[in-house]
Design a protein around this motif. Structure first.
Motif, PDB file in Angstrom:
ATOM      1  N   SER A 110       0.767  -1.024  -0.022  1.00 28.47           N
ATOM      2  CA  SER A 110       0.120   0.104  -0.006  1.00 28.47           C
ATOM      3  C   SER A 110       0.924   1.224   0.108  1.00 28.47           C
ATOM      4  O   SER A 110       0.380   2.234  -0.762  1.00 28.47           O
ATOM      5  N   ALA A 111       1.907   1.266   0.953  1.00 31.72           N
ATOM      6  CA  ALA A 111       2.850   2.312   0.996  1.00 31.72           C
ATOM      7  C   ALA A 111       3.475   2.558  -0.376  1.00 31.72           C
ATOM      8  O   ALA A 111       3.821   3.883  -0.913  1.00 31.72           O
ATOM      9  N   ALA A 112       3.782   1.481  -1.038  1.00 27.65           N
ATOM     10  CA  ALA A 112       4.409   1.685  -2.460  1.00 27.65           C
ATOM     11  C   ALA A 112       3.671   1.926  -3.461  1.00 27.65           C
ATOM     12  O   ALA A 112       4.025   2.982  -4.193  1.00 27.65           O
ATOM     13  N   ALA A 113       2.468   1.708  -3.368  1.00 26.02           N
ATOM     14  CA  ALA A 113       1.279   2.081  -4.090  1.00 26.02           C
ATOM     15  C   ALA A 113       1.046   3.603  -4.143  1.00 26.02           C
ATOM     16  O   ALA A 113       0.846   4.528  -5.176  1.00 26.02           O
ATOM     17  N   THR A 114       1.166   4.164  -3.028  1.00 23.60           N
ATOM     18  CA  THR A 114       0.716   5.619  -2.637  1.00 23.60           C
ATOM     19  C   THR A 114       2.055   6.734  -2.494  1.00 23.60           C
ATOM     20  O   THR A 114       1.739   7.515  -2.538  1.00 23.60           O
ATOM     21  N   GLY A 115       3.224   5.683  -2.292  1.00 28.68           N
ATOM     22  CA  GLY A 115       4.412   6.399  -2.147  1.00 28.68           C
ATOM     23  C   GLY A 115       4.371   7.161  -0.738  1.00 28.68           C
ATOM     24  O   GLY A 115       5.167   8.108  -0.242  1.00 28.68           O
ATOM     25  N   GLN A 116       3.404   6.582   0.156  1.00 33.59           N
ATOM     26  CA  GLN A 116       3.514   7.317   1.544  1.00 33.59           C
ATOM     27  C   GLN A 116       3.914   6.390   2.697  1.00 33.59           C
ATOM     28  O   GLN A 116       3.783   5.020   2.549  1.00 33.59           O
ATOM     29  N   THR A 117       4.917   7.011   3.376  1.00 32.71           N
ATOM     30  CA  THR A 117       5.719   6.139   4.252  1.00 32.71           C
ATOM     31  C   THR A 117       4.706   6.290   5.675  1.00 32.71           C
ATOM     32  O   THR A 117       3.865   6.921   5.771  1.00 32.71           O
ATOM     33  N   LEU A 118       5.302   5.355   6.618  1.00 31.86           N
ATOM     34  CA  LEU A 118       4.630   5.311   7.866  1.00 31.86           C
ATOM     35  C   LEU A 118       4.777   6.736   8.393  1.00 31.86           C
ATOM     36  O   LEU A 118       3.525   7.171   9.332  1.00 31.86           O
ATOM     37  N   GLU A 119       5.684   7.621   8.403  1.00 29.62           N
ATOM     38  CA  GLU A 119       5.797   8.943   9.005  1.00 29.62           C
ATOM     39  C   GLU A 119       4.852   9.711   8.335  1.00 29.62           C
ATOM     40  O   GLU A 119       4.063  10.665   9.053  1.00 29.62           O
ATOM     41  N   ASP A 120       4.663   9.700   7.010  1.00 24.96           N
ATOM     42  CA  ASP A 120       3.552  10.360   6.145  1.00 24.96           C
ATOM     43  C   ASP A 120       2.346  10.157   7.002  1.00 24.96           C
ATOM     44  O   ASP A 120       1.238  11.020   7.088  1.00 24.96           O
ATOM     45  N   ARG A 121       1.920   8.894   7.071  1.00 21.59           N
ATOM     46  CA  ARG A 121       0.675   8.593   7.458  1.00 21.59           C
ATOM     47  C   ARG A 121       0.529   9.023   8.990  1.00 21.59           C
ATOM     48  O   ARG A 121      -0.874   9.220   9.255  1.00 21.59           O
ATOM     49  N   LEU A 122       1.374   8.711   9.944  1.00 24.07           N
ATOM     50  CA  LEU A 122       1.290   9.281  11.035  1.00 24.07           C
ATOM     51  C   LEU A 122       0.889  10.799  11.341  1.00 24.07           C
ATOM     52  O   LEU A 122       0.136  11.190  11.891  1.00 24.07           O
ATOM     53  N   LYS A 123       1.736  11.612  10.436  1.00 25.29           N
ATOM     54  CA  LYS A 123       1.493  13.002  10.306  1.00 25.29           C
ATOM     55  C   LYS A 123      -0.056  13.054  10.025  1.00 25.29           C
ATOM     56  O   LYS A 123      -0.546  14.349  10.321  1.00 25.29           O
ATOM     57  N   ASN A 124      -0.557  12.522   8.967  1.00 28.66           N
ATOM     58  CA  ASN A 124      -2.047  12.769   8.346  1.00 28.66           C
ATOM     59  C   ASN A 124      -2.885  12.545   9.536  1.00 28.66           C
ATOM     60  O   ASN A 124      -3.742  13.163   9.554  1.00 28.66           O
ATOM     61  N   LEU A 125      -2.782  11.580   9.951  1.00 28.98           N
ATOM     62  CA  LEU A 125      -3.525  11.136  11.061  1.00 28.98           C
ATOM     63  C   LEU A 125      -3.551  12.024  12.367  1.00 28.98           C
ATOM     64  O   LEU A 125      -4.580  12.465  12.771  1.00 28.98           O
ATOM     65  N   ILE A 126      -2.461  12.576  12.608  1.00 35.45           N
ATOM     66  CA  ILE A 126      -2.309  13.669  13.783  1.00 35.45           C
ATOM     67  C   ILE A 126      -3.011  14.906  13.593  1.00 35.45           C
ATOM     68  O   ILE A 126      -3.549  15.438  14.227  1.00 35.45           O
ATOM     69  N   ASN A 127      -2.751  15.045  12.104  1.00 40.65           N
ATOM     70  CA  ASN A 127      -3.461  16.370  11.871  1.00 40.65           C
ATOM     71  C   ASN A 127      -4.928  16.241  11.258  1.00 40.65           C
ATOM     72  O   ASN A 127      -5.455  16.987  10.631  1.00 40.65           O
ATOM     73  N   LYS A 128      -5.666  15.053  11.434  1.00 41.58           N
ATOM     74  CA  LYS A 128      -6.848  14.798  10.856  1.00 41.58           C
ATOM     75  C   LYS A 128      -7.884  15.828  11.394  1.00 41.58           C
ATOM     76  O   LYS A 128      -8.797  16.098  10.809  1.00 41.58           O
ATOM     77  N   ALA A 129      -7.744  16.235  12.831  1.00 42.71           N
ATOM     78  CA  ALA A 129      -8.681  17.038  13.316  1.00 42.71           C
ATOM     79  C   ALA A 129      -7.814  18.024  14.205  1.00 42.71           C
ATOM     80  O   ALA A 129      -6.613  17.645  14.696  1.00 42.71           O
ATOM     81  N   PRO A 130      -8.168  19.255  14.442  1.00 38.74           N
ATOM     82  CA  PRO A 130      -7.454  20.125  15.164  1.00 38.74           C
ATOM     83  C   PRO A 130      -7.139  19.580  16.734  1.00 38.74           C
ATOM     84  O   PRO A 130      -6.070  19.635  17.383  1.00 38.74           O
ATOM     85  N   LEU A 131      -8.278  18.738  17.252  1.00 42.75           N
ATOM     86  CA  LEU A 131      -8.160  18.103  18.444  1.00 42.75           C
ATOM     87  C   LEU A 131      -8.143  16.415  18.138  1.00 42.75           C
ATOM     88  O   LEU A 131      -9.358  15.797  17.891  1.00 42.75           O
ATOM     89  N   MET A 132      -7.173  15.733  18.147  1.00 38.91           N
ATOM     90  CA  MET A 132      -6.930  14.259  17.988  1.00 38.91           C
ATOM     91  C   MET A 132      -6.492  13.482  19.121  1.00 38.91           C
ATOM     92  O   MET A 132      -5.577  13.606  19.713  1.00 38.91           O
ATOM     93  N   ILE A 133      -7.299  12.387  19.309  1.00 36.34           N
ATOM     94  CA  ILE A 133      -6.962  11.535  20.467  1.00 36.34           C
ATOM     95  C   ILE A 133      -6.597  10.043  19.899  1.00 36.34           C
ATOM     96  O   ILE A 133      -7.674   9.665  19.264  1.00 36.34           O
ATOM     97  N   PHE A 134      -5.539   9.589  20.364  1.00 34.73           N
ATOM     98  CA  PHE A 134      -5.212   8.049  20.112  1.00 34.73           C
ATOM     99  C   PHE A 134      -5.351   7.431  21.311  1.00 34.73           C
ATOM    100  O   PHE A 134      -4.797   7.632  22.193  1.00 34.73           O
ATOM    101  N   MET A 135      -6.144   6.219  21.366  1.00 30.49           N
ATOM    102  CA  MET A 135      -6.603   5.806  22.497  1.00 30.49           C
ATOM    103  C   MET A 135      -6.854   4.256  22.251  1.00 30.49           C
ATOM    104  O   MET A 135      -6.983   3.717  20.949  1.00 30.49           O
ATOM    105  N   LYS A 136      -7.304   3.288  23.022  1.00 32.07           N
ATOM    106  CA  LYS A 136      -7.763   2.146  23.079  1.00 32.07           C
ATOM    107  C   LYS A 136      -9.397   2.057  22.847  1.00 32.07           C
ATOM    108  O   LYS A 136      -9.879   2.514  23.831  1.00 32.07           O
ATOM    109  N   GLY A 137     -10.004   1.691  21.546  1.00 33.63           N
ATOM    110  CA  GLY A 137     -11.230   1.644  21.526  1.00 33.63           C
ATOM    111  C   GLY A 137     -11.644   3.184  20.797  1.00 33.63           C
ATOM    112  O   GLY A 137     -10.721   3.751  20.237  1.00 33.63           O
ATOM    113  N   ASP A 138     -12.751   3.559  20.746  1.00 28.29           N
ATOM    114  CA  ASP A 138     -13.223   4.882  20.290  1.00 28.29           C
ATOM    115  C   ASP A 138     -13.820   5.748  21.500  1.00 28.29           C
ATOM    116  O   ASP A 138     -14.182   5.257  22.469  1.00 28.29           O
TER     117      ASP A 138
END
Length: 216
Positions: A110-138
């Motif tokens: 998937s990363a090869a197809a999109t050219g997206q590294t894990l770091e890129d993916r993490l940055k995108n997730l962190i900036n998905k919303a102004p207030l973002m919470i990474f947790m167990k569950g939702d």
């Protein structure tokens, strides 16, 4: 493609730091179970060798490396992405080793197809919303006491926020610990910047600084 045997520390470092995700078997010649796991890795290497690389090293010979990764018994398999351990399987769990290897191979494709590294993916997730919470569950179904407490506190502020369930994605779960240099969950981000975990949130609440901090 066969499982590569690590001869020295320099080789080990080169392998785990490579662009390819590395599956490393910590073994010992006297343990029969290690030979069984090595056979499985050889089969996986033939199937997934274009996406992953497979290595084996003697846990006793490389005792410092084993201590660093808290290898308490052999066989232990650790999965590395560009030098960072992202997952592991302790003991002879063939099903887990196979499924985790295949999942990481899919991620690599998937990363090869999109050219997206894990770091890129993490940055995108962190900036998905102004207030973002990474947790167990939702937010609707926290799956640990710390996450449940955090959500209850943040809900009191009435601020909008998004959550990400780290139990749904092992690569993100392990990668974010390294990326943020914060070893535990939940983690709270405001406008892409790490605020901290539950203790920090409680401290901000006690100091009447929570709402302003979460707004950024």
């Amino acid at each position: 493609m066969a499982v590569l045997t690590v001869e020295n520390s320099e080789e080990y470092q080169k392998y785990i730091s490579a662009d390819k995700t590395t599956v490393a078997l910590f073994s010992a010649s006297w343990a029969e179970q290690c030979a069984q796991v090595n056979d499985v890795l050889n089969e996986l290497a033939n199937i997934l060798g274009d996406k992953l690389q497979f290595i084996t090293l003697d846990a006793e010979k490389f005792s410092e490396i084993s201590m660093k990764h808290q290898i308490e018994a052999v066989p232990t398999v650790i999965f590395f992405n560009k030098g960072s351990a992202v997952d592991r399987v302790d003991g002879v769990d063939i099903a887990a080793i196979s499924s985790k290897s295949k999942k990481l191979a899919e991620s690599a494709s998937s990363a090869a197809a999109t050219g997206q590294t894990l770091e890129d993916r993490l940055k995108n997730l962190i900036n998905k919303a102004p207030l973002m919470i990474f947790m167990k569950g939702d937010r609707n179904a926290p799956r640990c006491g710390f996450s449940k407490q955090l959500i209850a506190i943040v809900n009191e502020t009435k601020l909008p926020y998004e959550t990400f369930d780290i139990l749904s994605d092992e690569e993100v779960r392990q990668g974010l610990k390294t990326y943020s240099d914060w070893p535990t969950y939940p983690q709270v981000y405001v406008k892409g910047e790490l605020i901290g975990g539950l203790d920090i949130i409680k401290e901000l609440l006690a100091n009447n600084e929570l709402e302003s901090s979460l707004k950024g």
